[in-house]
Write an enzyme that holds these catalytic residues in place. Sequence first.
Site, PDB file in Angstrom:
ATOM      1  N   LYS A 216       0.957  -1.228   0.022  1.00 14.43           N
ATOM      2  CA  LYS A 216      -0.181   0.004   0.012  1.00 14.43           C
ATOM      3  C   LYS A 216       0.831   1.170  -0.136  1.00 14.43           C
ATOM      4  CE  LYS A 216      -4.111   2.176   2.014  1.00 14.43           C
ATOM      5  NZ  LYS A 216      -3.685   3.312   1.461  1.00 14.43           N
ATOM      6  N   ARG A 236      -8.744  10.473  -7.381  1.00 12.30           N
ATOM      7  CA  ARG A 236      -9.623   9.828  -6.492  1.00 12.30           C
ATOM      8  C   ARG A 236     -11.275  10.239  -6.455  1.00 12.30           C
ATOM      9  NH1 ARG A 236      -8.949   6.193  -1.622  1.00 12.30           N
ATOM     10  NH2 ARG A 236     -10.957   6.400  -0.543  1.00 12.30           N
ATOM     11  N   ARG A 371     -17.135  -0.317  -0.909  1.00 11.54           N
ATOM     12  CA  ARG A 371     -16.272  -0.803  -0.132  1.00 11.54           C
ATOM     13  C   ARG A 371     -16.532  -2.198   0.529  1.00 11.54           C
ATOM     14  NH1 ARG A 371     -12.672   2.392   2.769  1.00 11.54           N
ATOM     15  NH2 ARG A 371     -14.070   4.161   2.448  1.00 11.54           N
ATOM     16  N   LYS A 377      -7.398  -3.368   3.434  1.00 11.34           N
ATOM     17  CA  LYS A 377      -6.168  -2.525   3.741  1.00 11.34           C
ATOM     18  C   LYS A 377      -5.605  -2.650   5.098  1.00 11.34           C
ATOM     19  CE  LYS A 377      -8.465   1.602   4.754  1.00 11.34           C
ATOM     20  NZ  LYS A 377      -8.667   3.119   4.204  1.00 11.34           N
TER      21      LYS A 377
END
Length: 511
Positions: A216, A236, A371, A377
């Site tokens: 990440k 984004r 999501r 993550k």
Amino acid sequence: MLLDELVATAEAVTSTRSRLAKVEALAQLLRRVADESPSEVATAVGMLVAKPRQGRVGVGWRGLAQVRDATPAAEAPSLTVRDFDELLDRLASTSGAGSAAARTDLLGGFLRRATEREQRFAIGVLLGEMRTGALEGVLADAVAAASGRPIALVRRAAMLSGDLGETARIALAGTEEDLTGVGLVVGRPVLPMLAASAKTAAEALTSTGEASVEFKLDGARIQVHRAGDDVRVFTRSLADITHRVPEVVAVVQGMPVRDVILDGETLTLDEGGAPRPFQETMSRFGAEQARETVLRPWFFDVLHIDGRDLLDEPLAVRRAELATLAPDHVIPGEVTDDPEAAERISREALAEGHEGVVVKAIGSPYAAGRRGSSWIKVKPVHTYDLVVLAAEWGSGRRRGWLSNLHLGAYDPAGEFGEPGGFVMVGKTFKGLTDDLLRWQTEHFPTLEASRDAHTVYLEPITVVEIAIDGVQRSPRYPGGIALRFARVKRYRDDKRPDDADTIQALRTLLR
């Protein structure tokens, strides 16, 4: 439609925690807009989520505050949604010498016609800070409810168009076939797929099964579209920043492909190839002109190649295509179902200066704008004990409560101020429950040192435990740093102010 009807609905949504109640209030509003002014459906949706069709219009908080403070509010509502939309058009088209004064005049004229709550709403839209709880997911549900269309169809159309307002217009004014016809288009950004969170890579792997465990990066999310020789780069939030990132454009133009959509990150590297601090990447990322610092793109997904949509293909297929297309620009990672291997990759990512890892189910499709549990993550969370220096009066649902906290770190040697004092390092209202808001509002006035119209300044004696993802360099505060993604964990009645963590300890988080 009167602007006050949007404002009233936003306030109703703010005042309830019930998702069903939020959806019903928004659905009722959308039905009224569609009946009275069908052309304003997309405009109204954009305002409710503080993403008007005009985008940012060159107005900042300071200018807005000055205009609002000098502008009395109207007694009764008279403005329409169209009036506000036309104001945004005029603000967006105002440029050149004297544009700041011209915008101030336009704003002043509009705000004089607005009631107090319309003023608050308009400022929230202009600043992109509508804390109403009318998030896009809730509004998507409301669009489905108002139109009678399947929610899955509404969500897919919204994610593929990247425009919930236009999706609402199609759903309410068109047919189900029109909504089904919204597809992936090269050059039109789609909502990015998002990740859930886990504490460890091994824990994440238990949810995903066999997965691609990828670094990440501490960079800025980008989505790159190429149609022939034309390359477009989006953020984004789907803003077009192609002109700011010529090095990213050059990389994608050099790929052996005609049409492609790529998802990834861009960041700056130091001389040794390690990532520079996030603040430096964002500074370069936001530059209107090229700078000496070079951005390097890294990609972790491909959504389309030469006429073939890959959204519904498993990640294993998409990763294989990406490795063939851009082998030198694929984010590092490994496919594994071994928890020990996942933890090793996580340690390697941290050792190289990255944020952590993302664990992605190898069979998962690309769920744009969602999501879910397919992507998880994992990054370390730091907790620090800081001192509350002040609290700001809240707005929206927090109106009437002391909310946003000013946070200070202890400076025993006086390196950044008075010895034994506290150095402000950031603000946050994240993590505050209603119980904590109520307690703060009752307790903090007993510690008041001074106040102004918006803030109560406190004797620095209250210690609060704060979780952060790290710190970044910042000229805003005397210590030269600001907290990243700070949120309240709990108050520490067992600690004295001089037990708080020091500014020097926080500064060690700078790479």
